[in-house]
Motif scaffolding. Structure first.
Motif, PDB file in Angstrom:
ATOM      1  N   ALA A   1      74.988 -27.769 -49.319  1.00  0.00           N
ATOM      2  CA  ALA A   1      76.392 -28.000 -49.675  1.00  0.00           C
ATOM      3  C   ALA A   1      77.317 -27.203 -48.761  1.00  0.00           C
ATOM      4  O   ALA A   1      78.357 -27.707 -48.296  1.00  0.00           O
ATOM      5  N   ASP A   2      76.927 -25.953 -48.472  1.00  0.00           N
ATOM      6  CA  ASP A   2      77.737 -25.111 -47.583  1.00  0.00           C
ATOM      7  C   ASP A   2      77.801 -25.706 -46.179  1.00  0.00           C
ATOM      8  O   ASP A   2      78.868 -25.739 -45.550  1.00  0.00           O
ATOM      9  N   MET A   3      76.642 -26.156 -45.713  1.00  0.00           N
ATOM     10  CA  MET A   3      76.598 -26.761 -44.377  1.00  0.00           C
ATOM     11  C   MET A   3      77.440 -28.031 -44.327  1.00  0.00           C
ATOM     12  O   MET A   3      78.171 -28.268 -43.348  1.00  0.00           O
ATOM     13  N   GLN A   4      77.358 -28.850 -45.397  1.00  0.00           N
ATOM     14  CA  GLN A   4      78.171 -30.070 -45.437  1.00  0.00           C
ATOM     15  C   GLN A   4      79.670 -29.732 -45.449  1.00  0.00           C
ATOM     16  O   GLN A   4      80.472 -30.401 -44.784  1.00  0.00           O
ATOM     17  N   ALA A   5      80.030 -28.675 -46.215  1.00  0.00           N
ATOM     18  CA  ALA A   5      81.446 -28.259 -46.241  1.00  0.00           C
ATOM     19  C   ALA A   5      81.891 -27.787 -44.867  1.00  0.00           C
ATOM     20  O   ALA A   5      82.976 -28.129 -44.386  1.00  0.00           O
ATOM     21  N   GLN A   6      81.025 -26.992 -44.212  1.00  0.00           N
ATOM     22  CA  GLN A   6      81.367 -26.514 -42.858  1.00  0.00           C
ATOM     23  C   GLN A   6      81.472 -27.676 -41.867  1.00  0.00           C
ATOM     24  O   GLN A   6      82.363 -27.709 -41.017  1.00  0.00           O
ATOM     25  N   ILE A   7      80.541 -28.637 -42.008  1.00  0.00           N
ATOM     26  CA  ILE A   7      80.591 -29.819 -41.128  1.00  0.00           C
ATOM     27  C   ILE A   7      81.887 -30.591 -41.372  1.00  0.00           C
ATOM     28  O   ILE A   7      82.550 -31.041 -40.429  1.00  0.00           O
TER      29      ILE A   7
ATOM     30  N   LYS B   1      84.741 -29.372 -42.542  1.00  0.00           N
ATOM     31  CA  LYS B   1      85.859 -28.602 -41.984  1.00  0.00           C
ATOM     32  C   LYS B   1      85.898 -28.719 -40.466  1.00  0.00           C
ATOM     33  O   LYS B   1      86.964 -28.888 -39.863  1.00  0.00           O
ATOM     34  N   SER B   2      84.718 -28.617 -39.860  1.00  0.00           N
ATOM     35  CA  SER B   2      84.662 -28.721 -38.396  1.00  0.00           C
ATOM     36  C   SER B   2      85.124 -30.097 -37.940  1.00  0.00           C
ATOM     37  O   SER B   2      85.881 -30.218 -36.962  1.00  0.00           O
ATOM     38  N   ALA B   3      84.678 -31.143 -38.659  1.00  0.00           N
ATOM     39  CA  ALA B   3      85.086 -32.507 -38.291  1.00  0.00           C
ATOM     40  C   ALA B   3      86.593 -32.685 -38.466  1.00  0.00           C
ATOM     41  O   ALA B   3      87.266 -33.276 -37.618  1.00  0.00           O
ATOM     42  N   GLU B   4      87.136 -32.132 -39.564  1.00  0.00           N
ATOM     43  CA  GLU B   4      88.577 -32.234 -39.805  1.00  0.00           C
ATOM     44  C   GLU B   4      89.364 -31.488 -38.725  1.00  0.00           C
ATOM     45  O   GLU B   4      90.365 -31.988 -38.199  1.00  0.00           O
TER      46      GLU B   4
END
Length: 200
Positions: free
Chosen positions: A49-55, A57-60
């Motif tokens: 979940a953390d990695m998906q959130a970071q991904i 944020k990075s994509a945004e």
């Protein structure tokens, strides 16, 4: 015989106790491993979940940077195009104005060699002179006529003041009306022409 039987029973009890002990230890180990596995699974889920959130944020962030860059490039291209258009328009206007001035000067110089043109210019200047001077002469004559009111007033001093004020008023009214109408006509014609030129 009884001793042998008792020994066998004791050995069986001891073996059962050992097996139970091993089974309990094995059960505890399995429980610990299951707990650890569940804990690891939860950690893995949290990590995912953390990695998906970071991904996300990075994509945004990357999308924002890309959008800002595209907007900046677009604005720069628009500004550059506008500058280029203004430069080309100014060059065309300069060339057109130069050609018009040259044509006008050439026409005027050619026309000045003609007696007919000189005669027309003299007539136009005479007309313009009369147009400007005639109202003044008429105003002076009218003011002089208004001055004759002095003879009708029997009081000394008052007759001069009244005649002077009346003559001044008559002169100013005639000049004001004549040149006011003339000036308004020129202003209106110029305004109409200017509006027509700049509104297409």
């Amino acid at each position: 015989m009884l001793e042998s039987e008792q020994r066998t029973k004791n050995e069986v009890k001891e073996a059962i106790a050992v097996v139970k002990k091993r089974a309990t230890a094995l059960e505890q180990e399995i429980t610990t491993r299951l707990d650890n596995a569940k804990k690891s699974e939860q950690e893995a889920i949290a990590l995912k979940a953390d990695m998906q959130a970071q991904i996300g944020k990075s994509a945004e962030h990357l999308a924002k940077i890309t959008t800002d860059r595209i907007k900046k490039d677009y604005k720069n291209k628009i500004t550059e195009t506008e500058h280029s258009y203004k430069r080309k328009t100014a060059a065309v206007y300069s060339l057109t104005a130069g050609a018009l001035i040259y044509s006008l000067l050439a026409t005027m110089l050619t026309a000045c060699n003609s007696n007919r043109c000189i005669s027309d210019i003299a007539q136009f200047a005479n007309f313009l002179y009369k147009l400007l001077v005639t109202p003044i002469n008429f105003a002076i004559e009218s003011a002089a006529y208004a001055w004759t009111v002095k003879k009708l007033i029997p009081y000394s001093g008052l007759d001069v003041i009244t005649a002077a004020i009346l003559s001044g008023i008559v002169f100013l009214i005639i000049i004001g009306i004549t040149y006011g109408i003339f000036g308004n006509c020129i202003y209106y014609l110029g305004k109409v022409q200017f509006t027509r030129d700049y509104t297409g």
